[in-house]
Design a protein around this motif. Structure first.
Motif, PDB file in Angstrom:
ATOM      1  N   UNK A  77       0.854  -1.185   0.000  1.00 31.62           N
ATOM      2  CA  UNK A  77       0.000   0.000   0.000  1.00 31.62           C
ATOM      3  C   UNK A  77       0.887   1.232   0.000  1.00 31.62           C
ATOM      4  N   UNK A  78       0.410   2.307  -0.626  1.00 33.79           N
ATOM      5  CA  UNK A  78       1.207   3.540  -0.621  1.00 33.79           C
ATOM      6  C   UNK A  78       1.233   4.137   0.783  1.00 33.79           C
ATOM      7  N   UNK A  79       2.353   4.779   1.084  1.00 34.20           N
ATOM      8  CA  UNK A  79       2.497   5.516   2.333  1.00 34.20           C
ATOM      9  C   UNK A  79       2.607   6.976   1.940  1.00 34.20           C
ATOM     10  N   UNK A  80       1.681   7.801   2.421  1.00 30.44           N
ATOM     11  CA  UNK A  80       1.724   9.229   2.075  1.00 30.44           C
ATOM     12  C   UNK A  80       2.333   9.967   3.267  1.00 30.44           C
ATOM     13  N   UNK A  81       3.568  10.455   3.139  1.00 30.62           N
ATOM     14  CA  UNK A  81       4.286  10.959   4.318  1.00 30.62           C
ATOM     15  C   UNK A  81       4.093  12.455   4.611  1.00 30.62           C
ATOM     16  N   UNK A  82       3.162  13.121   3.907  1.00 26.75           N
ATOM     17  CA  UNK A  82       3.013  14.569   4.125  1.00 26.75           C
ATOM     18  C   UNK A  82       1.616  14.985   3.666  1.00 26.75           C
ATOM     19  N   UNK A  83       0.700  15.188   4.631  1.00 24.31           N
ATOM     20  CA  UNK A  83      -0.633  15.696   4.267  1.00 24.31           C
ATOM     21  C   UNK A  83      -1.121  16.700   5.321  1.00 24.31           C
ATOM     22  N   UNK A  84      -2.064  17.518   4.874  1.00 21.87           N
ATOM     23  CA  UNK A  84      -2.746  18.483   5.761  1.00 21.87           C
ATOM     24  C   UNK A  84      -4.244  18.300   5.509  1.00 21.87           C
ATOM     25  N   UNK A  85      -4.825  17.152   5.919  1.00 22.53           N
ATOM     26  CA  UNK A  85      -6.206  16.885   5.491  1.00 22.53           C
ATOM     27  C   UNK A  85      -7.264  17.203   6.535  1.00 22.53           C
ATOM     28  N   UNK A  86      -6.849  17.754   7.700  1.00 20.48           N
ATOM     29  CA  UNK A  86      -7.869  18.187   8.668  1.00 20.48           C
ATOM     30  C   UNK A  86      -8.079  19.692   8.503  1.00 20.48           C
ATOM     31  N   UNK A  87      -9.154  20.049   7.853  1.00 15.16           N
ATOM     32  CA  UNK A  87      -9.458  21.471   7.656  1.00 15.16           C
ATOM     33  C   UNK A  87     -10.918  21.605   7.258  1.00 15.16           C
ATOM     34  N   UNK A  88     -11.433  22.824   7.369  1.00 13.40           N
ATOM     35  CA  UNK A  88     -12.799  23.095   6.929  1.00 13.40           C
ATOM     36  C   UNK A  88     -12.764  24.024   5.726  1.00 13.40           C
ATOM     37  N   UNK A  89     -13.810  23.966   4.947  1.00 13.65           N
ATOM     38  CA  UNK A  89     -13.956  24.881   3.816  1.00 13.65           C
ATOM     39  C   UNK A  89     -13.123  24.450   2.625  1.00 13.65           C
ATOM     40  N   UNK A  90     -13.003  25.372   1.667  1.00 14.64           N
ATOM     41  CA  UNK A  90     -12.219  25.071   0.481  1.00 14.64           C
ATOM     42  C   UNK A  90     -11.450  26.329   0.088  1.00 14.64           C
ATOM     43  N   UNK A  91     -10.707  26.275  -0.990  1.00 14.89           N
ATOM     44  CA  UNK A  91      -9.966  27.457  -1.455  1.00 14.89           C
ATOM     45  C   UNK A  91     -10.252  27.651  -2.949  1.00 14.89           C
ATOM     46  N   UNK A  92     -11.535  27.501  -3.304  1.00 13.27           N
ATOM     47  CA  UNK A  92     -11.902  27.589  -4.717  1.00 13.27           C
ATOM     48  C   UNK A  92     -11.697  28.996  -5.273  1.00 13.27           C
ATOM     49  N   UNK A  93     -11.967  30.013  -4.420  1.00 14.42           N
ATOM     50  CA  UNK A  93     -11.767  31.391  -4.897  1.00 14.42           C
ATOM     51  C   UNK A  93     -10.287  31.649  -5.152  1.00 14.42           C
ATOM     52  N   UNK A  94      -9.465  31.152  -4.218  1.00 11.16           N
ATOM     53  CA  UNK A  94      -8.015  31.323  -4.380  1.00 11.16           C
ATOM     54  C   UNK A  94      -7.526  30.602  -5.645  1.00 11.16           C
ATOM     55  N   UNK A  95      -8.130  29.462  -5.932  1.00 11.63           N
ATOM     56  CA  UNK A  95      -7.760  28.710  -7.142  1.00 11.63           C
ATOM     57  C   UNK A  95      -7.955  29.606  -8.368  1.00 11.63           C
ATOM     58  N   UNK A 117      -8.034  29.363   5.719  1.00 10.27           N
ATOM     59  CA  UNK A 117      -8.418  28.015   6.168  1.00 10.27           C
ATOM     60  C   UNK A 117      -8.406  27.930   7.698  1.00 10.27           C
ATOM     61  N   UNK A 118      -7.504  28.669   8.339  1.00 11.70           N
ATOM     62  CA  UNK A 118      -7.464  28.694   9.813  1.00 11.70           C
ATOM     63  C   UNK A 118      -8.801  29.242  10.345  1.00 11.70           C
ATOM     64  N   UNK A 119      -9.275  30.336   9.755  1.00  9.40           N
ATOM     65  CA  UNK A 119     -10.543  30.918  10.238  1.00  9.40           C
ATOM     66  C   UNK A 119     -11.676  29.909  10.141  1.00  9.40           C
ATOM     67  N   UNK A 124     -15.334  25.517  12.694  1.00  8.03           N
ATOM     68  CA  UNK A 124     -16.006  24.221  12.472  1.00  8.03           C
ATOM     69  C   UNK A 124     -16.089  23.427  13.777  1.00  8.03           C
ATOM     70  N   UNK A 125     -17.077  22.545  13.871  1.00  9.37           N
ATOM     71  CA  UNK A 125     -17.136  21.669  15.045  1.00  9.37           C
ATOM     72  C   UNK A 125     -16.160  20.507  14.837  1.00  9.37           C
ATOM     73  N   UNK A 126     -15.799  19.843  15.936  1.00 10.37           N
ATOM     74  CA  UNK A 126     -14.895  18.693  15.825  1.00 10.37           C
ATOM     75  C   UNK A 126     -15.524  17.601  14.967  1.00 10.37           C
TER      76      UNK A 126
END
Ligand code: NIG
Ligand code: FE
Length: 431
Positions: A77-95, A117-119, A124-126
């Motif tokens: 199985x692949x091992x992904x050694x670098x992610x930031x997947x806990x967040x709320x919202x998106x960055x579609x406008x920034x895209x 994304x911090x805001x 967001x709730x847990x």
């Protein structure tokens, strides 16, 4: 007398064992990956009992469940050694802003990017954060990832960062993908500290890092002997090499293993500091110097590259992974899955980009995405290769030459994913 196993897989046309001894693969060894023709795997209690020729494995083991891989490719199985997947919202406008020419660091400086994304994450709730994290892990699993690192870094105050750690722990509890946690309170300078970043660094060292270590000691990760990492984003408009040293030294003294985001857009001399402090990995490395590459090659630190970030920004320049390998570094590959610089759950996509723009051979990309990635998160002893005693995590691909997985892109060749010997993702094809 036959031995008993819980499960046997046989008839793998190419079984990529990625066996490497106890060390990551470096230099020319990255392309000499171990491939067993007509391979088989015996599994007991979620672990690999033995790997060998199909006929030998079937003769030696009796199992209630068997799977005929039909001559297909099977890899760890692949091992992904670098992610930031806990967040709320998106960055579609920034895209859209970036498509129209806006710069990632300028957006961050103007209070967008990571700060936006911090805001959203603080609000967001847990439960929401866990729910979104679970969906992202599902996507990663569908792309063949069975172990992943997840960073905090969208809280940026003590309570919010600790909450991110608890969310990461909940994801590890609920999801089949195994998680390694990384504490990244120094991901951006929070708006409240904009005019006095050193005060934030003091807060990180005095309060946040000790609180995170206390959390770790009572967490499931500690009891499972999964390491805990501290990380810093060293960059213009974020943290400099002096602040990186202060933070990583504080963390190291408590027992954290170390990581650092270095040389992504700007070379601030941080790679050298992180290597000197014994970091397990340094990540990005787009602007690393020749001298630092040599120092890295002579160290145990793994070089994690994130070509999805360059691809996502439409850049024509990528980290020189070719030079890293040719100089003797242990290179690993990650998605850097995050809402801004790399909204990408797929290790096969990272492989496809690395082969084209960083000139990795498919064999080198596979080694980087499995065994070396496992070493990049301190799990080189338990995942990342198909060897006796390791977790029985493997992927069956719908092809019979592993190079096809790097060659074809945009679709998916993943047929089945097994985690600890249990099938957790199945395609309809052979039902
Ligand atoms: O690894 N470079 C800093 N951190 C992330 C980006 C996170 C974000 O944009 O939200 C990265 O690219
Ligand atoms: Fe990152």
């Amino acid at each position: 007398m036959q031995s008993s196993a819980d499960f046997v897989l046989f008839n793998a046309g190419q079984l990529l064992t990625m066996a490497s001894g106890r060390e990551p693969l470096r230099g020319p060894r990255l392309r000499q990956i171990r491939i067993l023709q007509d391979g088989g795997i015996a599994v007991g209690q979620g672990k690999i009992l033995e790997v060998g020729k199909s006929s030998y494995i079937r003769r030696k083991f009796r199992a209630n469940k068997e799977f005929d891989a039909g001559g297909r490719v099977v890899s760890p199985g692949f091992v992904d050694p670098h992610t930031h997947i806990v967040y709320a919202g998106d960055r579609l406008d920034e895209f859209e802003l970036r498509i129209q020419g806006a710069d990632y660091l300028e957006i961050l400086h103007a209070g967008g990017g990571i700060i936006s994304t911090v805001q959203k994450t603080r609000m967001a709730t847990s439960d929401e954060l866990v729910g979104e994290g679970m969906r992202r892990l599902d996507k990663m699993l569908a792309c063949g990832t069975t172990t992943a690192e997840i960073k905090t870094g969208y809280g940026l105050d003590t309570q919010s960062e600790l909450r991110m750690l608890r969310v990461i722990e909940e994801l590890d509890k609920q999801h089949r993908v195994d998680i390694v946690p990384t504490f990244l309170p120094a991901h951006a300078i929070p708006t409240e500290y904009r005019e006095r970043p050193d005060h934030y660094v003091d807060l990180v060292c005095r309060e946040m890092i000790p609180a995170a270590w206390n959390w770790y000691r009572t967490s499931r990760f500690f009891s499972k002997r999964v390491p805990f990492f501290a990380d810093v984003f060293c960059e213009k408009n974020a943290f400099d090499a002096r602040q990186l040293r202060q933070i990583l030294e504080t963390a190291c003294d408590l027992g954290f293993r170390l990581k650092a985001h270095t040389d992504e857009f700007t070379n601030l001399g941080a790679s050298r500091v992180a290597i000197e402090l014994g970091a397990t990995s340094i990540d990005h490395l787009d602007e690393i110097t020749v001298e630092d590459i040599e120092q890295l090659a002579a160290s145990k630190t793994v070089a994690v590259v994130t070509p999805t970030v360059n691809f996502n920004s439409g850049a024509l320049k990528f980290a020189n992974a070719r030079a890293l390998i040719d100089t003797g570094c242990a290179v690993a590959l990650s998605t850097d899955f995050n809402p801004g610089s790399a909204p990408c759950p797929s290790m096969p996509m990272a492989i496809a980009i690395a082969c084209r723009y960083q000139r990795l051979l498919p064999s080198e990309a596979f080694a980087s995405a499995t065994i070396n990635a496992a070493h990049a998160i301190g799990l080189g002893e338990s995942v990342g290769s198909l060897e006796p005693g390791k977790s029985a995590d493997f992927v069956v691909f719908d092809c019979n030459d592993f190079r096809q997985i790097a060659y074809e892109f945009g679709g998916s060749l993943i047929l089945k994913v097994f985690k600890r010997g249990t099938e957790i993702l199945r395609d309809q094809i052979d039902e």
